[in-house]
Scaffold this active site. Structure first.
Site, PDB file in Angstrom:
ATOM      1  N   GLU A  49       0.811  -1.230   0.000  1.00  9.09           N
ATOM      2  CA  GLU A  49       0.000   0.000   0.000  1.00  9.09           C
ATOM      3  C   GLU A  49       0.842   1.277   0.000  1.00  9.09           C
ATOM      4  O   GLU A  49       0.417   2.310  -0.507  1.00  9.09           O
ATOM      5  CB  GLU A  49      -0.967   0.016   1.192  1.00  9.09           C
ATOM      6  CG  GLU A  49      -2.119  -0.983   1.088  1.00  9.09           C
ATOM      7  CD  GLU A  49      -1.773  -2.346   1.656  1.00  9.09           C
ATOM      8  OE1 GLU A  49      -0.582  -2.610   1.942  1.00  9.09           O
ATOM      9  OE2 GLU A  49      -2.707  -3.160   1.815  1.00  9.09           O
ATOM     10  N   PHE A 111     -11.645  -6.708  14.472  1.00 11.26           N
ATOM     11  CA  PHE A 111     -10.628  -7.247  13.574  1.00 11.26           C
ATOM     12  C   PHE A 111     -10.289  -6.207  12.497  1.00 11.26           C
ATOM     13  O   PHE A 111     -11.170  -5.651  11.863  1.00 11.26           O
ATOM     14  CB  PHE A 111     -11.142  -8.529  12.923  1.00 11.26           C
ATOM     15  CG  PHE A 111     -10.180  -9.107  11.920  1.00 11.26           C
ATOM     16  CD1 PHE A 111      -8.926  -9.550  12.299  1.00 11.26           C
ATOM     17  CD2 PHE A 111     -10.536  -9.190  10.568  1.00 11.26           C
ATOM     18  CE1 PHE A 111      -8.039 -10.062  11.369  1.00 11.26           C
ATOM     19  CE2 PHE A 111      -9.646  -9.704   9.638  1.00 11.26           C
ATOM     20  CZ  PHE A 111      -8.392 -10.143  10.043  1.00 11.26           C
ATOM     21  N   GLN A 112      -9.012  -5.955  12.337  1.00 12.66           N
ATOM     22  CA  GLN A 112      -8.500  -4.992  11.343  1.00 12.66           C
ATOM     23  C   GLN A 112      -9.066  -3.584  11.518  1.00 12.66           C
ATOM     24  O   GLN A 112      -9.333  -2.892  10.556  1.00 12.66           O
ATOM     25  CB  GLN A 112      -8.710  -5.512   9.922  1.00 12.66           C
ATOM     26  CG  GLN A 112      -7.852  -6.753   9.660  1.00 12.66           C
ATOM     27  CD  GLN A 112      -7.739  -7.126   8.201  1.00 12.66           C
ATOM     28  OE1 GLN A 112      -8.640  -6.879   7.422  1.00 12.66           O
ATOM     29  NE2 GLN A 112      -6.622  -7.728   7.833  1.00 12.66           N
ATOM     30  N   LYS A 161     -17.597  -0.091   6.446  1.00 17.93           N
ATOM     31  CA  LYS A 161     -18.187  -1.075   5.534  1.00 17.93           C
ATOM     32  C   LYS A 161     -19.705  -0.918   5.406  1.00 17.93           C
ATOM     33  O   LYS A 161     -20.247  -0.963   4.303  1.00 17.93           O
ATOM     34  CB  LYS A 161     -17.833  -2.486   6.023  1.00 17.93           C
ATOM     35  CG  LYS A 161     -18.233  -3.566   5.042  1.00 17.93           C
ATOM     36  CD  LYS A 161     -17.544  -4.888   5.316  1.00 17.93           C
ATOM     37  CE  LYS A 161     -18.223  -6.014   4.550  1.00 17.93           C
ATOM     38  NZ  LYS A 161     -17.595  -6.300   3.269  1.00 17.93           N
ATOM     39  N   MET A 476      24.504   7.715   1.849  1.00 18.39           N
ATOM     40  CA  MET A 476      24.448   9.047   2.440  1.00 18.39           C
ATOM     41  C   MET A 476      24.742   8.995   3.946  1.00 18.39           C
ATOM     42  O   MET A 476      25.435   9.879   4.476  1.00 18.39           O
ATOM     43  CB  MET A 476      23.076   9.677   2.195  1.00 18.39           C
ATOM     44  CG  MET A 476      22.992  11.126   2.602  1.00 18.39           C
ATOM     45  SD  MET A 476      24.246  12.117   1.762  1.00 18.39           S
ATOM     46  CE  MET A 476      23.288  12.857   0.448  1.00 18.39           C
TER      47      MET A 476
HETATM   48  C1  LIG Z   1      12.510   4.942   5.003  1.00 16.65           C
HETATM   49  C2  LIG Z   1      13.815   5.566   5.336  1.00 16.65           C
HETATM   50  N1  LIG Z   1      14.616   4.983   6.251  1.00 16.65           N
HETATM   51  C3  LIG Z   1      15.810   5.540   6.546  1.00 16.65           C
HETATM   52  C4  LIG Z   1      16.217   6.698   5.955  1.00 16.65           C
HETATM   53  C5  LIG Z   1      17.565   7.337   6.331  1.00 16.65           C
HETATM   54  N2  LIG Z   1      18.451   7.417   5.166  1.00 16.65           N
HETATM   55  C6  LIG Z   1      18.599   8.522   4.425  1.00 16.65           C
HETATM   56  S1  LIG Z   1      19.628   8.330   3.143  1.00 16.65           S
HETATM   57  C7  LIG Z   1      19.944   6.744   3.547  1.00 16.65           C
HETATM   58  C8  LIG Z   1      20.877   5.903   2.729  1.00 16.65           C
HETATM   59  C9  LIG Z   1      20.299   5.507   1.436  1.00 16.65           C
HETATM   60  O1  LIG Z   1      21.079   4.487   0.875  1.00 16.65           O
HETATM   61  P1  LIG Z   1      20.936   4.048  -0.613  1.00 16.65           P
HETATM   62  O2  LIG Z   1      19.524   3.895  -0.968  1.00 16.65           O
HETATM   63  O3  LIG Z   1      21.814   2.882  -0.869  1.00 16.65           O
HETATM   64  O4  LIG Z   1      21.420   5.314  -1.414  1.00 16.65           O
HETATM   65  P2  LIG Z   1      22.825   6.039  -1.509  1.00 16.65           P
HETATM   66  O5  LIG Z   1      22.843   7.094  -0.453  1.00 16.65           O
HETATM   67  O6  LIG Z   1      23.881   5.019  -1.336  1.00 16.65           O
HETATM   68  O7  LIG Z   1      22.791   6.619  -2.873  1.00 16.65           O
HETATM   69  C10 LIG Z   1      19.235   6.391   4.702  1.00 16.65           C
HETATM   70  C11 LIG Z   1      19.338   5.085   5.371  1.00 16.65           C
HETATM   71  C12 LIG Z   1      15.339   7.277   5.025  1.00 16.65           C
HETATM   72  N3  LIG Z   1      15.615   8.427   4.415  1.00 16.65           N
HETATM   73  N4  LIG Z   1      14.168   6.680   4.722  1.00 16.65           N
END
Ligand SMILES: Cc1ncc(C[n+]2csc(CCOP(=O)(O)OP(=O)(O)O)c2C)c(N)n1
Length: 562
Positions: A49, A111-112, A161, A476
């Site tokens: 979703e 439920f749900q 519902k 990052m």
């Molecule tokens: C749902 C979610 N969880 C955690 C984060 C924290 N976060 C920001 S950037 C990042 C790293 C992303 O890694 P990747 O997708 O491999 O991309 P890269 O930075 O290596 O290009 C994380 C964990 C986020 N932005 N969103």
């Protein structure tokens, strides 16, 4: 003739011009699905979703219409929350319809059952629990009106519902009036005059634009103002594409990973004209050092965002298109001003900053640089693709190195920064623009958050291209650990990952991999020629960084450069 709540709902959706719904069924919405199936509205079955909301969000961004989602109660509803919060953060018009247990069971831990109205109150523009079949038509009318008007945003309707089974006479409210909700579209003449005078007086102006420029379709007016008064222009991540990325007055993005030129220009300007932007902390850095020598004009449709983070001298609460149009008209009366001459020195200074530290990266022999990949994607698509991004370094490299020429060509989770946004967004974008090339620029971490949507893309025969910049890290976060945490890479290794080429094949898609620089162009060319879903995996260095970078809490002039 009396209709059921579900029938009324579908009739109302048709009246609102809905032709596509993203969703996932369940017991609480079977009645709605049964009616939906009989209607002309297309339904796209996602595999999670969250993806339905991101897809609807991108569909809305590309088309300018409202994106629509239908999910069941309980877990279906809670799975949408991240998507809703992302749409809220980026002011994207989405209507989410959630099933709910029968009214007599609400509050009984049925439920749900979840209180999705309570859960989403802080991250929707408005939300409704529809308690009677008599309220269905009015609620739909209001929900769509709220989602698309003023500062757009997500609206949720929770549909029990029994309400969907009950019957009543159907009458669609043709007009709508909501006593306490009246967004101001037209800019106040007095304020326009004040703003215009400030522009005339200033010698170092900067235009700083955000997502509002795209939401209000104001790109032409923006270019009109910038070129008329010779004002160098920068944008937030959300504003990219609002001003042509190849225009001589374009300075590149500003903020944490913005260009040296933009950040220096904002720090040194004497007038900052903020349009449809909200002074996010990723843009301003340390607040007291942000545009500290400047008078500030702020054009925004949302009065609550004015003087929220930064004190503003001339507030203009209006639709950006309307306000910019009026400003241009005002300035055109100033026939004696030779704007080119007036801003000659300032523009020379701006060009000098740009020359000193342009966006760049160090090439290394035998190694694929992610920036190079994005440059090649730009060249080989002639800048005409719709780009979606995940979140992290991939997002910033896409923002820096793909020169967006037009509005509605970059879809990214700017406000909330949701990993897993890009691929479902690419699905929504491709459905909205079947003839365009749609590329999700992804990290190896983010793509794994909604990779299951490959089944959705295959089922809908969508030729989306995924470009994974694989550094085997949550790049990052790893970059911050490298720079500020003594290289302690806590929980950021993504070394255990699927073989992306085989994974693509497992879904019936095409998988391509490049490990050497000379393979990049052939892989992209092959992907662009393939009329199928494609994963392109680019193996990039583990420790490549995004530069420039403003360390958190520092002034935007304290950038780390390449
Ligand atoms: C749902 C979610 N969880 C955690 C984060 C924290 N976060 C920001 S950037 C990042 C790293 C992303 O890694 P990747 O997708 O491999 O991309 P890269 O930075 O290596 O290009 C994380 C964990 C986020 N932005 N969103």
């Amino acid at each position: 003739m009396k209709l059921t709540g579900a029938q009324i709902l579908i009739e109302c959706l048709k009246k609102e011009g809905v032709d596509l719904i993203f969703g996932f069924p369940g017991g609480a919405v079977i009645d709605i699905y049964d009616e939906l199936m009989k209607s002309s509205i297309r339904h796209v079955l996602v595999r999670h979703e969250q993806a339905a909301v991101h897809a609807a969000d991108a569909y809305a961004r590309v088309t300018g219409k409202v994106g629509v989602v239908l999910v069941t109660s309980g877990p279906g509803a809670t799975n949408t929350v991240t998507g809703i919060a992302s749409a809220y953060g980026d002011s994207i018009p989405v209507v989410v319809m959630t099933g709910q247990v029968p009214t007599k069971l609400i509050g009984n831990d049925a439920f749900q059952e979840v209180d999705i109205v309570g859960i989403t109150r802080p991250c929707t523009k408005h939300n409704y629990l529809v308690k009677s079949v008599k309220d269905v038509a009015q609620t739909v009318r209001e929900a769509f009106h709220l989602a698309r008007s003023g500062r757009p945003g997500p609206v949720l309707m929770d549909l029990p519902k029994d309400v969907m089974v009950d019957r009543t006479e159907f009458k669609y409210p043709e007009t709508i009036s909501m006593r306490t909700y009246n967004p101001t579209y037209g800019a106040h003449v007095g304020q326009i005059e004040k703003a215009g005078k400030l522009i005339v007086q200033s010698s170092r102006p900067v235009l700083y634009v955000g997502g509002g420029i795209i939401a209000s379709n104001a790109a032409a007016e923006l270019t009109g103002l910038a070129t008329l008064a010779q004002i160098p222009t920068t944008a937030t991540l959300m504003g990219l594409g609002g001003f042509p990325g190849t225009h001589p007055l374009w300075m590149g993005m500003l903020g944490m990973h913005g260009t040296y030129c933009s950040n220096m220009a904002v720090a040194n300007c004497d007038l900052l004209i903020a349009v449809g932007a909200r002074f996010d902390d990723r843009v301003t850095g340390k607040l007291d050092a942000f545009a500290s020598h400047a008078k500030i004009i702020h054009i925004d449709i949302d009065p609550t965002s004015i003087s929220k983070n930064v004190r503003v001298d001339v507030p203009i609460v209006a639709d950006c298109k309307n306000a910019l149009g009026k400003l241009v008209t005002f300035l055109k009366r100033e026939k004696d001003i030779n704007w080119k001459e007036k801003h000659e020195e300032w523009l020379a200074q701006v060009r000098d900053w740009d020359k000193k530290h342009p966006l760049s990266y160090k090439e290394e022999k035998g190694v694929i640089k992610p920036q190079y990949v994005v440059e090649k994607l730009y060249e080989l698509t002639k800048g005409k693709a719709i780009i979606t991004t995940e979140v992290g370094q991939n997002q910033m490299w896409a923002a820096q190195f793909y020169k967006f020429a037009e509005p509605r060509s970059l879809m990214t989770s700017g406000g909330l920064g949701v990993m897993g946004y890009g691929f479902p967004a690419a699905i929504g974008a491709q459905l909205a623009a079947p003839d365009r090339i749609v590329i999700d620029i992804a990290g190896d971490g983010s793509i794994q958050m909604n990779i299951q949507e490959m089944a959705t893309a295959m089922e809908q025969r969508l030729p989306v291209k995924i470009a994974i910049l694989n550094n085997q890290y949550l790049g990052m976060v790893r970059q911050w650990q490298e720079l500020f945490y003594g290289k302690r890479y806590a929980a950021t290794s993504m070394a255990t990952a699927p073989d992306f080429v085989k994974l693509a094949e497992a879904y019936g898609a095409v998988g391509l991999r490049a490990t050497k620089p000379e393979e990049v162009v052939p892989v992209i060319k092959k992907a662009l020629k393939t009329p199928n879903l494609v994963i392109m995996e680019f193996v990039i260095p583990h420790e490549e960084k995004v530069y420039p970078m403003v360390p958190a809490g520092k002034a935007t002039t304290e950038m780390l450069l390449v």
